[in-house]
Design a protein around this motif. Structure first.
Motif, short mmCIF file in Angstrom:
data_model
loop_
_atom_site.label_atom_id
_atom_site.label_comp_id
_atom_site.label_asym_id
_atom_site.label_seq_id
_atom_site.Cartn_x
_atom_site.Cartn_y
_atom_site.Cartn_z
N PRO A 35 44.72 35.23 -9.03
CA PRO A 35 44.01 35.51 -7.78
C PRO A 35 44.22 34.39 -6.78
N ALA A 36 44.19 34.74 -5.49
CA ALA A 36 44.30 33.77 -4.40
C ALA A 36 45.65 33.07 -4.39
N ALA A 37 46.71 33.83 -4.68
CA ALA A 37 48.05 33.23 -4.80
C ALA A 37 48.73 32.97 -3.48
N PHE A 38 48.31 33.63 -2.40
CA PHE A 38 49.02 33.51 -1.12
C PHE A 38 48.52 32.28 -0.37
N ALA A 39 48.86 31.13 -0.95
CA ALA A 39 48.43 29.85 -0.41
C ALA A 39 49.39 28.78 -0.90
N PHE A 63 53.37 35.15 -7.57
CA PHE A 63 53.86 33.91 -6.98
C PHE A 63 54.94 33.29 -7.85
N ALA A 64 55.67 32.35 -7.25
CA ALA A 64 56.58 31.47 -7.98
C ALA A 64 56.45 30.09 -7.36
N GLY A 65 56.49 29.05 -8.19
CA GLY A 65 56.33 27.70 -7.68
C GLY A 65 56.54 26.66 -8.76
N VAL A 112 52.94 26.53 -4.65
CA VAL A 112 53.57 27.84 -4.45
C VAL A 112 54.75 27.72 -3.49
N HIS A 113 55.89 28.27 -3.91
CA HIS A 113 57.09 28.29 -3.06
C HIS A 113 57.30 29.67 -2.44
N ALA A 114 56.99 30.74 -3.18
CA ALA A 114 57.21 32.10 -2.67
C ALA A 114 56.19 33.04 -3.29
N VAL A 115 55.80 34.05 -2.53
CA VAL A 115 54.88 35.08 -3.03
C VAL A 115 55.43 36.45 -2.64
N LEU A 131 56.99 30.23 1.32
CA LEU A 131 56.16 29.15 1.82
C LEU A 131 56.91 27.82 1.86
N ARG A 132 57.86 27.68 0.95
CA ARG A 132 58.64 26.44 0.85
C ARG A 132 60.05 26.81 0.47
#
Length: 336
Positions: free
Chosen positions: A103-107, A78-80, A40-43, A329-330
């Motif tokens: 689900p659980a994408a903020f990681a 998310f995007a990644g 994941v790069h961004a949420v 995130l990145r």
């Protein structure tokens, strides 16, 4: 697949405000045969993130967990970059830039269903792509599938300065409608920049009957009773209720307006309908194509680093962010 067995994540340990959120190291998930693993790069949080954080409406708790969520890692959009694919997956490959919901994408990593993601065009940044899956997807379904907006119609978007509202405004204009937005004075210039012909400050003018007459009203944030909003509808107009914001109490918390709309619609001259968002990769692909072609703007109000996520979600809860908030995130070096 990863350099470590653990990853950063935002976890929720109860229901309430952002005080129930914390940062933690959790295990990196593994994809099944029909799944993909995404770095994941961004949420992008949305009103659903806030609803699940607060545990309202409480009718969702039997599915989430009564006292604390069964799935502690929060988030959907998310995007990644794909880092691993299951043996039965053929639609995406390792190295593909993708956006979608899971689900659980903020990681740092998330396991996703290929049917709920789409490849991100080279012209679209990860930050912009992260805004699409939930908020823009909801707006697309509201405009295209529920309201069925046509060229020449007069459309009122209530909450036009928010995440879903910013996409509703633009997508309705793409269909050839003339759009009036309802927003706070602080967001008026932002809504105008999206293409709205007029912006109504709901604090200055609180009576819908004074706003004009509209063929379609799409309400994302108002909470007024249906009969009050219908005063601004044309003879055969449509009222579309998006989301669960409202004054329905802790159990229904706005869902009651969608239920009332379904019950009342057969008996009145207006069409009253609620929107239940469906997570579809095909819709994400359509929206990403709009972004790549410049027909649509991601309307990002703020971008914050991962360690500032809780403050950003708090501002989202207070509705002080125009458009979409993105947590990065990145960083994407090629776009800096």
């Amino acid at each position: 697949m990863t350099a470590t067995d653990t990853m950063r994540a935002i976890v929720q340990h109860g229901y309430g405000g952002t005080e129930v959120l914390s940062f933690a190291d959790v295990a990196v998930p593994s994809p099944g045969p029909k799944q993909v693993l995404v770095n994941v790069h961004a949420v992008s949080p949305d009103s659903g993130t806030v609803h699940l954080m607060t545990g309202r409406p409480s009718l969702v708790r039997p599915f989430m967990g009564w006292r604390t969520p069964r799935q502690p890692v929060i988030g959907l959009a998310f995007a990644g970059v794909v880092t691993a694919v299951g043996s039965a997956v053929e639609s995406v490959r390792v190295g593909d830039r993708v956006a979608g919901s899971a689900p659980a994408a903020f990681a740092d990593f998330v396991v996703a269903d290929p049917a709920k993601i789409a490849v991100v065009p080279a012209a679209v940044s990860m930050v912009d792509a992260a805004t699409v899956p939930i908020s823009a997807g909801t707006a697309l379904q509201a405009v295209r599938d529920v309201a069925r907006i046509q060229a020449g119609q007069r459309v009122l978007v209530i909450g036009a300065g928010g995440g879903v509202g910013s996409f509703l405004t633009q997508l309705a204009i793409l269909e050839g409608a003339s759009v009036t937005g309802v927003a706070s004075a602080a967001k008026a210039a932002f809504v105008t920049s999206l293409g709205a012909e007029r912006v109504i400050d709901y604090r200055e003018s609180s009576e819908p009957a004074e706003w004009g007459e509209f063929d379609v009203i799409i309400d994302t944030a108002d909470g007024r009773p249906l009969h009050v909003l219908r005063r601004a509808l044309a003879e055969r107009g449509a009222l579309v209720i998006v989301g669960a914001d409202g004054a329905g109490g802790p159990v229904l918390d706005g869902v009651d307006r969608q239920l009332r709309a379904a019950l009342l619609s057969p008996w009145v001259k207006h069409r009253l309908v609620g929107v239940v968002q469906r997570e579809r990769g095909s819709d994400v692909a359509v929206l990403l194509d709009h972004l790549a072609a410049g027909r649509l703007s991601a309307a990002v109000g703020e971008v914050v680093p991962f360690d500032a996520a809780r403050e950003s979600i708090h501002r989202l809860q207070q509705r002080s962010i125009p458009g979409k908030a993105v947590i990065e995130l990145r960083a994407e070096e090629s776009q800096r």
